[in-house]
Design a protein around this motif. Structure first.
Motif, PDB file in Angstrom:
ATOM      1  N   GLY A  20      62.245  56.115  42.146  1.00 45.99           N
ATOM      2  CA  GLY A  20      62.486  54.905  42.912  1.00 45.99           C
ATOM      3  C   GLY A  20      63.698  54.110  42.475  1.00 45.99           C
ATOM      4  N   THR A  21      64.482  54.651  41.545  1.00 43.43           N
ATOM      5  CA  THR A  21      65.683  53.942  41.092  1.00 43.43           C
ATOM      6  C   THR A  21      66.720  53.881  42.202  1.00 43.43           C
ATOM      7  OG1 THR A  21      65.312  54.726  38.824  1.00 43.43           O
ATOM      8  CG2 THR A  21      67.502  53.871  39.332  1.00 43.43           C
ATOM      9  N   ALA A  22      67.269  52.692  42.427  1.00 43.36           N
ATOM     10  CA  ALA A  22      68.214  52.482  43.526  1.00 43.36           C
ATOM     11  C   ALA A  22      69.596  53.042  43.198  1.00 43.36           C
ATOM     12  CB  ALA A  22      68.324  50.991  43.837  1.00 43.36           C
ATOM     13  N   TYR A  23      70.349  53.324  44.253  1.00 43.43           N
ATOM     14  CA  TYR A  23      71.701  53.886  44.156  1.00 43.43           C
ATOM     15  C   TYR A  23      72.562  53.089  43.177  1.00 43.43           C
ATOM     16  CZ  TYR A  23      76.324  55.513  45.758  1.00 43.43           C
ATOM     17  OH  TYR A  23      77.594  56.028  45.825  1.00 43.43           O
ATOM     18  N   ARG A  24      72.613  51.784  43.358  1.00 45.67           N
ATOM     19  CA  ARG A  24      73.474  50.948  42.514  1.00 45.67           C
ATOM     20  C   ARG A  24      73.051  51.017  41.046  1.00 45.67           C
ATOM     21  NH1 ARG A  24      76.869  46.416  42.455  1.00 45.67           N
ATOM     22  NH2 ARG A  24      77.457  46.183  40.269  1.00 45.67           N
ATOM     23  N   LYS A  59      78.176  59.313  49.627  1.00 43.53           N
ATOM     24  CA  LYS A  59      78.147  58.027  50.318  1.00 43.53           C
ATOM     25  C   LYS A  59      79.566  57.498  50.511  1.00 43.53           C
ATOM     26  CE  LYS A  59      74.745  55.328  49.354  1.00 43.53           C
ATOM     27  NZ  LYS A  59      74.054  55.371  50.678  1.00 43.53           N
ATOM     28  N   VAL A  60      80.395  57.674  49.494  1.00 42.01           N
ATOM     29  CA  VAL A  60      81.781  57.234  49.587  1.00 42.01           C
ATOM     30  C   VAL A  60      82.541  58.078  50.605  1.00 42.01           C
ATOM     31  CG1 VAL A  60      83.942  56.938  48.310  1.00 42.01           C
ATOM     32  CG2 VAL A  60      81.747  56.477  47.181  1.00 42.01           C
ATOM     33  N   GLY A  85      73.388  58.800  53.280  1.00 43.18           N
ATOM     34  CA  GLY A  85      72.571  57.695  53.759  1.00 43.18           C
ATOM     35  C   GLY A  85      71.442  57.326  52.832  1.00 43.18           C
ATOM     36  N   ALA A  86      71.274  58.054  51.731  1.00 38.85           N
ATOM     37  CA  ALA A  86      70.166  57.806  50.809  1.00 38.85           C
ATOM     38  C   ALA A  86      70.432  56.604  49.923  1.00 38.85           C
ATOM     39  CB  ALA A  86      69.924  59.045  49.951  1.00 38.85           C
ATOM     40  N   ASP A  91      65.857  60.726  46.946  1.00 39.49           N
ATOM     41  CA  ASP A  91      66.577  61.333  48.069  1.00 39.49           C
ATOM     42  C   ASP A  91      67.982  61.783  47.683  1.00 39.49           C
ATOM     43  OD1 ASP A  91      64.418  60.765  49.848  1.00 39.49           O
ATOM     44  OD2 ASP A  91      65.073  58.674  49.866  1.00 39.49           O
ATOM     45  N   LEU A  92      68.468  61.275  46.575  1.00 40.10           N
ATOM     46  CA  LEU A  92      69.813  61.623  46.127  1.00 40.10           C
ATOM     47  C   LEU A  92      69.830  62.843  45.207  1.00 40.10           C
ATOM     48  CD1 LEU A  92      70.955  58.001  45.320  1.00 40.10           C
ATOM     49  CD2 LEU A  92      72.124  59.496  46.949  1.00 40.10           C
TER      50      LEU A  92
END
Length: 234
Positions: A20-24, A59-60, A85-86, A91-92
């Motif tokens: 559940g760790t976010a992209y940022r 994403k970039v 889009g993840a 999902d990444l």
């Protein structure tokens, strides 16, 4: 004779993230720890996958571009579009992760990296829990072994322990990981074994053969190894 294993060079203070760790947050971990990838683990620290800079760069590269209009776009493009889009590690990440045990030899680890085209390998215990990570750079550490340590292993393990060769029979010199064996042994097969085992000593880059032998038993060694009858032997 013990060869170096993954546990001898791996990093044990491993940065990891949860599903559940976010992209940022993942970006923050990579830049803060100066690493190019992080394992994704569950609550028991079992490895689920790996998120690398390449996974994040989709994403970039693609976000904001027009959607692919082809009816059947390539699989890799579809995966890249999904990751673009993840927003969460689940999902990444690339899964399943290619992992190795700590007891694996460096030679085997290097072979896996080459075959699977990965730059690092999470190291796990028998339950699949993360205990370290090994990179390509870590595998090269074996060639930083001091020449004196390499010579000691060749003399003690190869010559004395395995072959039973006395200290005054073979001279061993090591310079920059290059081992030179000089002397006279009883037979060709002993010379062959000495060279082969020396090459397997951790940190050895090259073995220079300056050994002689009294008896050429190569035909008989070939017979024992392959079962074929050499020419001239009934």
């Amino acid at each position: 004779m013990r060869t170096w294993q993954v546990q001898d060079v791996m990093t044990t203070d491993v940065a990891a993230v949860r599903e559940g760790t976010a992209y940022r947050e993942i970006v923050d971990v990579l830049t803060g720890r100066h690493v190019t990838a992080v394992p994704v683990v569950d609550g028991a620290r079992r490895v689920l996958g790996v998120v690398s800079e390449a996974d994040l760069l989709h994403k970039v590269e693609l976000l904001g571009q027009p959607h692919e209009r082809r009816i059947l776009p390539g699989r890799r493009h579809r995966e890249a579009r999904i990751k673009a889009g993840a927003t969460l590690a689940a999902d990444l990440m690339t899964t399943p992760a290619v992992t190795v045990p700590a007891e694996l030899s460096l030679v085997e680890a290097a072979s896996i990296m080459d075959k699977r085209q990965v730059k690092r390998l999470p190291v796990t215990d028998d339950l699949g829990r993360l205990v370290g990570i090994v990179t390509r750079g870590d595998l090269l550490k074996v060639h930083l072994r001091p020449d004196a340590d390499i010579r000691r292993d060749v003399v003690d393990d190869v010559l004395r322990r395995v072959l039973g060769v006395g200290d005054d029979v073979v001279e061993v010199t090591v310079h920059g990981g290059v081992v030179t064996l000089t002397g006279q042994l009883d037979r060709w097969s002993t010379v062959h074994l000495a060279l082969r085992l020396t090459a397997q000593v951790s940190g050895v880059i090259e073995v220079v053969d300056a050994l002689g032998y009294a008896v050429d038993d190569a035909p008989f060694a070939a017979l024992r190894a392959g079962g074929a009858t050499p020419a001239g032997i009934a």
